[in-house]
Scaffold this active site. Structure first.
Site, mmCIF file in Angstrom:
data_model
loop_
_atom_site.group_PDB
_atom_site.id
_atom_site.type_symbol
_atom_site.label_atom_id
_atom_site.label_comp_id
_atom_site.label_asym_id
_atom_site.label_seq_id
_atom_site.Cartn_x
_atom_site.Cartn_y
_atom_site.Cartn_z
ATOM 1 N N LYS B 224 2.098 -36.969 46.143
ATOM 2 C CA LYS B 224 3.098 -36.916 46.764
ATOM 3 C C LYS B 224 3.667 -37.599 48.280
ATOM 4 O O LYS B 224 2.717 -36.858 48.743
ATOM 5 C CB LYS B 224 3.730 -35.691 47.034
ATOM 6 C CG LYS B 224 4.198 -35.213 45.165
ATOM 7 C CD LYS B 224 4.939 -36.021 43.861
ATOM 8 C CE LYS B 224 5.431 -35.591 43.016
ATOM 9 N NZ LYS B 224 5.764 -36.540 42.140
ATOM 10 N N ASP B 252 3.940 -41.858 45.638
ATOM 11 C CA ASP B 252 5.201 -41.055 44.628
ATOM 12 C C ASP B 252 6.394 -40.456 46.050
ATOM 13 O O ASP B 252 5.617 -39.819 46.256
ATOM 14 C CB ASP B 252 4.890 -40.192 43.802
ATOM 15 C CG ASP B 252 6.372 -39.791 43.096
ATOM 16 O OD1 ASP B 252 7.222 -39.740 43.309
ATOM 17 O OD2 ASP B 252 6.513 -39.078 42.016
ATOM 18 N N GLU B 278 5.407 -44.978 43.394
ATOM 19 C CA GLU B 278 6.333 -45.235 42.659
ATOM 20 C C GLU B 278 7.180 -44.163 43.671
ATOM 21 O O GLU B 278 8.002 -43.538 44.528
ATOM 22 C CB GLU B 278 5.259 -43.435 42.533
ATOM 23 C CG GLU B 278 6.799 -42.629 40.892
ATOM 24 C CD GLU B 278 6.020 -41.642 40.176
ATOM 25 O OE1 GLU B 278 5.275 -42.163 39.747
ATOM 26 O OE2 GLU B 278 6.962 -41.065 39.869
ATOM 27 N N GLU B 305 11.925 -42.115 35.892
ATOM 28 C CA GLU B 305 11.801 -41.023 35.755
ATOM 29 C C GLU B 305 13.188 -41.009 35.610
ATOM 30 O O GLU B 305 13.958 -39.358 35.210
ATOM 31 C CB GLU B 305 11.548 -40.120 36.530
ATOM 32 C CG GLU B 305 11.451 -40.052 37.527
ATOM 33 C CD GLU B 305 10.235 -38.467 38.682
ATOM 34 O OE1 GLU B 305 9.440 -39.028 38.638
ATOM 35 O OE2 GLU B 305 10.841 -37.679 38.595
ATOM 36 N N ASP B 328 11.073 -41.113 29.990
ATOM 37 C CA ASP B 328 11.029 -40.466 30.883
ATOM 38 C C ASP B 328 11.212 -39.602 29.550
ATOM 39 O O ASP B 328 12.573 -40.501 29.121
ATOM 40 C CB ASP B 328 12.082 -39.886 31.761
ATOM 41 C CG ASP B 328 11.533 -38.217 31.926
ATOM 42 O OD1 ASP B 328 10.851 -37.940 32.480
ATOM 43 O OD2 ASP B 328 12.805 -37.575 30.831
ATOM 44 N N HIS B 355 6.521 -40.889 32.943
ATOM 45 C CA HIS B 355 6.801 -39.625 33.483
ATOM 46 C C HIS B 355 6.692 -38.612 32.817
ATOM 47 O O HIS B 355 6.535 -38.531 32.084
ATOM 48 C CB HIS B 355 8.083 -39.601 34.723
ATOM 49 C CG HIS B 355 8.574 -38.221 35.206
ATOM 50 N ND1 HIS B 355 9.735 -37.623 34.356
ATOM 51 C CD2 HIS B 355 8.011 -37.504 36.161
ATOM 52 C CE1 HIS B 355 9.332 -36.738 35.280
ATOM 53 N NE2 HIS B 355 8.972 -36.636 36.147
#
Lengths: 451, 451
Positions: B224, B252, B278, B305, B328, B355
């Site tokens: 992240k 991400d 992402e 997602e 998703d 995701h």
């Protein structure tokens, strides 16, 4: 005079539904039987001298309870806050509500949760305007450009509009604003009417209402299309023959078509010189709208009533996908986000012609167009606010439309206060109308079973 | 054996929340303290020999009650329907739910209402797969192309994919499907892991978990990013030094950036050779993603997602805005809509890397990727399913990940059945965990007030 600063003490919510489906008011190609409804919110304060803040989002019946549940989920962010701080900086509440990371997952910034946020934020703007003893349009038009820019959330739109550009637009809007405000108070803001054109109406009713619209001073009417092409051809011919060549006829497909159908169908109606085709396809389809626009010119493309937020509007403008931008007062995140959208439209030079009708949408959105005219776009050329002539009496300060124009409201606030009698009658399912109606329905069902 | 055909007798809903925020599991730049939650639905039937259908949508805490209210609003469309008809044609329920014109106003096809529809439709697919005694991936892979195409709602996507094109793709997917199913059963489907990279973790925890991921056979991990650039540089350096040059590191940003920030920030991390960036910006911003992609290549752009429906995915593909499409299982309108999205991805030749994580998202989405491999795309090249190693034990048929691969489920259904003990413990607010926790909190608050 309270010893401590006044605070929000309660967020009251109401599920209010009007049985409009029984008259086919509001019927179109996607919405055969809407019951116009409001998920209504009242902000109460502990200061005797402060009025309440009223806001709502509009739905068409089922699911209005889900909207109310969503507004209820925001209560913790609002109760206990300082009225003064909220009214001085409504944008800060917008950022808090939209920024609640757990609630954000349910969107982000779209659908039920975002509409709930819009209802609460609009209630704060109502409170702020009442407290300033000004109708909302005037509060906005009088505001300093620097302050207005601070109310706007520029996240995800700076590639199309920076805060500095917004400031420039608002500063330019100040030039001549006083004269325009005087003109607005004297003449109002142009309206167009959708009342003649609902899909469920007979040709006779269409003819009668279209003639009345012209007699009432409207220079634009709108017809719903998209269910059956032969019907649409007939209804457009009837309407054009009634109103003559000089009245604009907009047509509205309410998202009925795929991209290729939108092009074929609109071209098939082109002989009746429609002014715009509204919602030709999904409100999410930026690239689809751009394709349709290129194909159907000179018929203009209009959309916006279902556009979920400023980010989609930004792209519709960037892609050259629309000729007419239709804000809705109660779908996006309230006045703050509509400020962002009005600024984007001004930057791209696209006229804003709001969606209205529903329950109270005319009451709300007139303020935004009037601000746009007085202090941003500076013109009413090719700008019209939709008008539908029903359900206004449920509001304490209903719109006044005269000779095809919305008259400028003078009562402080956002015109969003519903009459207590209407709330008592149309709250679902416990209000007097629905309690009686549901009892009657149960009785009918019983008889049916016995037979 | 009932004298009349079996019907759906009840739609039971549950608000289930896991207190994940207390460990900073799942923390990222936009979601600092998620409590992973499920708005859970059980379809009950009156046939003793038929199992129940289980489905859910995933949220991160507050607002899960709003999701439950939205599922409740769909009950009238489901109770009383024939189990046989539903399972033979799940797509018809999708069209009914999405087509409810009053509920449609709350979207359309986005946010709370659409996620609720997805939960119910996924429960029907679970029921259909259990009834066919097949895991869902196999039910889909075995299905006739003509039948699969009938399950897809092509509204608003025919400008990018026609039913005939979809049929061709599925017919081609049948070639070699039996061999691929055998390979899948033997080796599984590649996974990547996000477990090391949550923003709230220390560098030590990141180091330990990244090393473990490589040892466990994963060839891709994810970090992240987006809260603080200096932190991100340090964490990317740590991760790259632990995993070496051959393991892919995805990063991400969870929608943290505006378009220009996304470009600058991603370029600042380019030296660590991220495989993809992402969610660089708003999931609604098709044109923004396209701009980012052009600017940051060869770093790939991945998103999905939070993409609300097939219409946004269509445009991401049309605009060349993404290199990697991330479905998703529980945000869009269920398996039907994900079929449309998988078909669009196949048409445009963009790999699908789902995701997952959350609650039960790994359990669900593995079925969709496995179908994609066996009977549509025909390859696992550059395809990986996200894996996060928590909360699986709450499911009756938890995912099995072995040497960096999801093992193919063999139990009939959609792996969506939650264990009754977990439901009893984590139902909010009345389950045993929350009742005790809230009582403890009330006690603490009391003491605080007394002090």
């Amino acid at each position: 005079m309270s010893p401590t600063p006044a605070r929000i003490t309660a967020v009251d919510t109401y599920d209010i539904r009007f049985p409009t489906s029984r008259e086919l008011d509001g019927s179109d190609a996607m919405n055969p039987d809407p019951d116009y409804s409001a998920a209504y919110v009242v902000l109460r304060t502990d200061a005797a001298d402060f009025p309440e803040g009223h806001g709502f989002t509009f739905t068409i019946g089922r699911g209005n309870d889900v909207q109310v549940a969503a507004i209820d989920a925001l209560r913790g962010h609002v109760v206990g806050r300082s009225v003064d701080e909220l009214c001085t900086d409504p944008g800060s509440l917008g950022r808090d509500l939209i920024g609640d990371s757990q609630l954000r997952w349910l969107g982000p910034e779209k659908g039920v949760m975002h509409m709930a946020i819009g209802a609460v934020i609009n209630a704060v703007w109502d409170l702020a305007a009442k407290r300033a003893h000004k109708p909302l349009w005037q509060l906005l038009a009088d505001a300093e450009p620097e302050w207005l820019v601070r109310q706007v959330d520029f996240r995800y739109i700076t590639d199309a509009l920076t805060p500095d550009e917004a400031l420039d637009l608002l500063r330019r809007g100040k030039e001549g604003a006083a004269e325009r405000a005087a003109t607005l108070r004297a003449k109002g803001f142009p309206a167009y009417t959708t009342s003649p054109g609902w899909l469920g109406y007979s040709d006779e009713k269409l003819t009668r209402l279209a003639a009345e619209a012209v007699a009432d001073g409207f220079t634009q009417i709108k017809l719903k299309v998209g269910a059956d092409l032969a019907d649409d051809v007939r209804r457009c011919r009837v309407a054009r023959s009634v109103v003559g060549p000089d009245i604009r006829i907009a047509i509205d497909a309410n998202q009925r078509w795929n991209v290729d159908e939108a092009i074929t169908w609109t071209k098939a109606l082109a002989e009746f010189l429609p002014y715009w085709i509204e919602e030709p396809t999904s409100p999410d389809d930026v690239l689809g709208h751009a394709t349709v626009r290129r194909a159907v010119a000179p018929v203009k493309v209009a959309t916006g009533e279902h556009v979920q937020n400023r980010i989609i509007f930004k792209q519709l403008l960037q892609a050259g996908a629309i000729d007419v931008l239709q804000i809705d007062a109660a779908r996006v995140g309230g006045v703050n986000e509509n400020l962002a959208i009005l600024l984007l439209a001004a930057k791209f030079g696209v006229p804003v012609c709001p969606h209205a009708g529903g329950v109270g949408l005319c009451e709300l959105v007139q303020h935004l167009s009037m601000f746009d005219y007085v202090a941003l776009s500076g013109t009413t050329d090719d700008r019209v606010i939709e008008y539908v002539g029903h359900l206004h009496d449920h509001f304490r300060d209903p719109v006044v439309v005269h000779e095809g124009h919305y008259m400028a409201p003078s009562t402080p606030g956002f015109s969003s206060t519903m009459r207590p009698e209407s709330i008592a009658e149309f709250t679902y399912p416990g209000g007097t109308f629905w309690a009686a109606d549901l009892a009657q329905q149960a009785l009918t069902d019983q008889k049916g079973e016995a037979a």
